[in-house]
Design a protein around this motif. Structure first.
Motif, PDB file in Angstrom:
ATOM      1  N   ILE A   1      -4.500 -41.826 -17.394  1.00 40.79           N
ATOM      2  CA  ILE A   1      -4.845 -42.530 -18.594  1.00 40.79           C
ATOM      3  C   ILE A   1      -5.897 -44.006 -18.503  1.00 40.79           C
ATOM      4  N   ASP A   2      -6.632 -43.667 -17.341  1.00 40.28           N
ATOM      5  CA  ASP A   2      -7.639 -44.715 -17.414  1.00 40.28           C
ATOM      6  C   ASP A   2      -9.161 -44.094 -17.989  1.00 40.28           C
ATOM      7  N   TYR A   3      -9.402 -43.036 -17.522  1.00 40.07           N
ATOM      8  CA  TYR A   3     -10.737 -42.542 -17.665  1.00 40.07           C
ATOM      9  C   TYR A   3     -10.564 -41.264 -18.662  1.00 40.07           C
ATOM     10  N   ASN A   4      -9.388 -40.819 -18.974  1.00 41.60           N
ATOM     11  CA  ASN A   4      -9.115 -39.719 -19.779  1.00 41.60           C
ATOM     12  C   ASN A   4      -9.853 -38.588 -19.615  1.00 41.60           C
ATOM     13  N   GLY A   5     -10.209 -38.255 -18.361  1.00 43.38           N
ATOM     14  CA  GLY A   5     -11.291 -37.143 -18.128  1.00 43.38           C
ATOM     15  C   GLY A   5     -10.613 -35.728 -18.685  1.00 43.38           C
ATOM     16  N   GLY A   6      -9.485 -35.564 -18.142  1.00 39.95           N
ATOM     17  CA  GLY A   6      -8.478 -34.251 -18.366  1.00 39.95           C
ATOM     18  C   GLY A   6      -9.578 -33.161 -17.943  1.00 39.95           C
ATOM     19  N   MET A   7     -10.189 -33.515 -16.687  1.00 39.31           N
ATOM     20  CA  MET A   7     -10.875 -32.218 -15.943  1.00 39.31           C
ATOM     21  C   MET A   7     -10.724 -32.034 -14.764  1.00 39.31           C
TER      22      MET A   7
ATOM     23  N   ARG B   1     -17.870 -42.080 -25.495  1.00 36.70           N
ATOM     24  CA  ARG B   1     -16.683 -41.337 -25.495  1.00 36.70           C
ATOM     25  C   ARG B   1     -15.605 -42.446 -25.441  1.00 36.70           C
TER      26      ARG B   1
ATOM     27  N   ARG C   1      -2.243 -33.629 -16.786  1.00 37.87           N
ATOM     28  CA  ARG C   1      -2.941 -33.325 -17.759  1.00 37.87           C
ATOM     29  C   ARG C   1      -4.233 -34.157 -17.746  1.00 37.87           C
ATOM     30  N   GLU C   2      -4.073 -35.579 -17.750  1.00 39.92           N
ATOM     31  CA  GLU C   2      -5.226 -36.256 -17.765  1.00 39.92           C
ATOM     32  C   GLU C   2      -4.688 -37.747 -16.994  1.00 39.92           C
TER      33      GLU C   2
ATOM     34  N   PRO D   1     -12.880 -27.449 -18.140  1.00 40.46           N
ATOM     35  CA  PRO D   1     -13.179 -27.619 -16.840  1.00 40.46           C
ATOM     36  C   PRO D   1     -13.546 -26.420 -16.033  1.00 40.46           C
TER      37      PRO D   1
ATOM     38  N   PHE E   1      -9.446 -45.315 -21.575  1.00 40.93           N
ATOM     39  CA  PHE E   1      -8.571 -46.146 -21.517  1.00 40.93           C
ATOM     40  C   PHE E   1      -7.617 -45.802 -22.745  1.00 40.93           C
TER      41      PHE E   1
ATOM     42  N   SER F   1     -15.782 -35.399 -21.990  1.00 47.42           N
ATOM     43  CA  SER F   1     -14.710 -35.183 -22.918  1.00 47.42           C
ATOM     44  C   SER F   1     -14.469 -36.278 -23.879  1.00 47.42           C
TER      45      SER F   1
END
Ligand SMILES: Cc1cc2nc3c(=O)[nH]c(=O)nc-3n(C[C@H](O)[C@H](O)[C@H](O)COP(=O)(O)OP(=O)(O)OC[C@H]3O[C@@H](n4cnc5c(N)ncnc54)[C@H](O)[C@@H]3O)c2cc1C
Ligand SMILES: Nc1ncnc2c1ncn2[C@@H]1O[C@H](COP(=O)(O)O)[C@@H](O)[C@H]1O
Lengths: 322, 248
Positions: free
Chosen positions: B118-124, A130, B115-116, A102, A133, A114
């Motif tokens: 849990i739906d989109y798991n972007g982690g950003m 990607r 940390r992220e 990021p 969920f 990601s």
């Protein structure tokens, strides 16, 4: 046009994931047209990258970068991307890569996707597939910026050999004190064990093993297979195993080649975290355990009988196939 | 110390994941929404700073009105006030921009995110937010202490842990470990009553354009039947793993 790939190393040696992201970067370069440049930090020998399609290797060696520092590493990659005018930057999804991504995205004004599992589609938009969920679904995401960052899920692409004429170039990024505002006081890393993130094989135990004293056979099985050990959430909650071994939706994701679940029922939150693993084996006394619906192979049986036998047979197998 | 906890509103971990409108939208039908688990650990840690060090704790979410029960729950757990940025979250960058505005307006010392989600798991979001406001950033944080304006954190790395120190202002991407699971706070009756009187401020978005778009969702292909191997025939399992799955 060019693709930049950040190839990670550890103690001076390229990681296996580095070869995978290089293979992937080559496929991206083939899709958009152009060459692959790799950037590495304090890696002693990058010759192998030439076998995975890398055209140019930018090699940074800097004492200040001995320990990982997200801001400084992101800055190095930023300057490398600008130098080669990269349109796509490829990184892995290691803990370090996820940490710096990021920051890199803001530095480069670049959209970041990601957990990418496939080569981008570039017909009219630039779209990648990607996971979302926590592996319960896939998601096609389009990236609209000029420069794009793709974080490739571990083991999603594999190694693809492709010989290239590779040139090497020393590269030094300009870093100020500003990039070192976070101090690494100490690192506590288990160096004689494979980590779950890097492992090809993961052996995981659940509440069915009844007592932490019974983990000896899990470790023995992991030893024969060169595997990392893992566990279900209740096992780490009860303090039988360290939290760092907890896998699943609220723990670590596992994308190994082989996942062996022993005495784990297969709750939805557990399965979500391990479903990206290629081959799944379950050993459970209860033939109705939900894990049997998610596994490729299963043994209905008592772990305390099956696992010791499996260890012996695997030792024989390894001896014969060495 | 002024703390901001960023909360994303996500489907409960047991939810069935389905999509509607030609697989372009998550189907919220019958889905229970909760505080993102990673954020729940962070929120409980923030309560510790409040109780032990006299910190004030605000919570923020970027979302439409339907997210209000989720932030009310954070108030019931003990946050002092809540902010809702009235915008549909479209991507990590857009959310980070909205949060950056809130963070700057409130001049927080510590921003706790997850940390992220849990739906989109972007982690950003947390890293982008930190970079946008010029704060330090520590990800996958499993322990956090603050003394004056200096934080000591433990970060999970692949195969181990690392201890880091940094000055405030700091943004963290937190997770389980920040507090123990058994210490997670559950709202009690008194908390729920008090939450009704606490301020929940709705603010207009800065309306930044997202950089990515989730075009379409897909569910994994259904799995084939499991192959069962007899417990007395381990050789067959080894053979299948070697020759069929090519996994050993
Ligand atoms: C919000 C939330 C998040 C969660 N996140 C996660 C997560 O990330 N990861 C996770 O793992 N869980 C998670 N869980 C917990 C999850 O719902 C299950 O409770 C958990 O996965 C069960 O762990 P288990 O399979 O080890 O134990 P159990 O469900 O108790 O299963 C034990 C299994 O062992 C079998 N068994 C018993 N004896 C033997 C024997 N001798 N030999 C072989 N098999 C035997 C039994 O048949 C049973 O199937 C989460 C739950 C919630 C509510
Ligand atoms: N819509 C949102 N509102 C507030 N915080 C968010 C939102 N989305 C994400 N976050 C924060 O950012 C973290 C990581 O989210 P993500 O980058 O989406 O995986 C979450 O754990 C939250 O703390």
């Amino acid at each position: 046009m060019s693709v930049l790939v950040y190839t990670e190393s550890e103690n001076g040696k390229l990681k296996k994931a580095a070869l995978e992201v290089a293979s992937y970067a080559k496929a991206v370069a083939d899709a958009i047209g152009g060459n692959v440049t790799a950037v590495s930090i304090n890696s002693d020998n990058n010759d192998d990258l030439a076998n995975y399609g890398v055209h140019k290797s930018l090699e940074v060696s800097d004492e200040k970068l001995q320990k990982f520092n997200a801001d400084a590493y992101a800055e190095v990659i930023t300057q490398a991307a600008k130098k080669v005018d990269a349109k796509v930057v490829v990184i892995s999804q290691s803990a370090n890569a996820k940490y710096l991504a990021p920051l890199l995205s803001i530095n480069l004004n670049a959209a970041y996707a990601s957990n990418v599992v496939d080569v981008p589609k570039t017909d009219n938009e630039f779209t990648v597939e990607r996971t979302a969920f926590t592996n319960k679904a896939f998601n096609h995401t389009s990236l609209s910026t000029d420069v794009k960052i793709l974080g490739l899920s571990n083991n999603a692409f594999g190694l693809k050999e492709s010989k290239a004429e590779m040139t090497k170039e020393d590269f030094s990024a300009e870093l100020g004190d500003d990039h070192f505002k976070i101090n690494v006081e100490s690192v506590d890393k288990n160096t004689d064990k494979v980590s779950i993130a890097d492992a090809e094989v993961v052996v995981s135990g659940g509440r069915g093993l009844k007592d932490p004293k019974n983990w000896g056979m899990i470790e023995d099985l992991a030893d024969v297979l060169g595997a990392a050990t893992a566990c279900s959430k209740p096992v780490s909650d009860m303090g039988w195993r360290p939290h760092s071994e907890h896998v699943g939706q609220t723990g670590k994701p596992v994308a190994s080649n082989l996942y062996i679940a022993i005495g784990i029922s297969g709750a939805i939150q557990h399965l979500a975290g391990i479903s990206a693993s290629k081959t799944k084996v379950v050993i459970n006394t209860d033939d109705e355990a939900p894990f049997f619906k998610a596994a490729d192979y299963g043994i209905v049986g008592d772990a305390f009988e099956v696992v010791p036998k499996l260890i012996e047979k695997l030792k024989d197998f390894k001896a014969n196939n060495a | 110390m002024k703390i901001l906890v960023c909360i994303s509103h996500v489907p409960d971990t047991t939810s069935k994941i389905n999509f509607t409108e030609n697989d372009t939208k998550f189907d919220t039908n019958g889905v229970q929404f909760v505080i993102n688990p990673n954020d729940e650990f962070g929120l409980t840690r923030a309560m510790w700073f409040k109780e032990k060090q006299g910190a004030t704790v605000d919570v923020v979410t970027v979302g439409d009105k339907s997210t209000e029960p989720t932030i009310r729950k954070a108030l019931a757990i003990g946050a002092d006030s809540a902010i809702r940025v009235d915008a549909e979250p479209l991507d990590g960058f857009q959310v980070a921009k909205e949060l950056a505005k809130v963070a700057q307006d409130g001049s927080y010392d510590l921003i706790i995110a997850g940390r992220e989600s849990i739906d989109y798991n972007g982690g950003m979001v947390p890293g982008m937010l930190a970079k946008l406001i010029g704060a330090n950033f520590i990800n996958t944080c499993v322990s956090l202490e603050v003394e004056d304006d200096k934080a000591t954190a433990v970060r999970e790395i692949d195969g181990g842990k690392e201890t880091l120190t940094a000055n405030l202002p700091l943004v963290i991407g937190g997770q389980k470990g920040l507090v123990e699971e058994s210490d997670l706070k559950i709202p009690n009756m008194r908390g729920i009553m008090m939450a009704r009187k606490k301020p929940l401020k709705v603010v207009e978005p800065v309306a930044e354009t997202p950089l990515t778009k989730a075009e379409k969702f897909e569910k994994p292909a259904p799995k084939g039947e499991v192959k069962l191997v007899d417990a007395d025939n381990i050789d067959e399992l080894i053979d299948l793993l070697h020759n069929e799955a090519k996994a050993i």
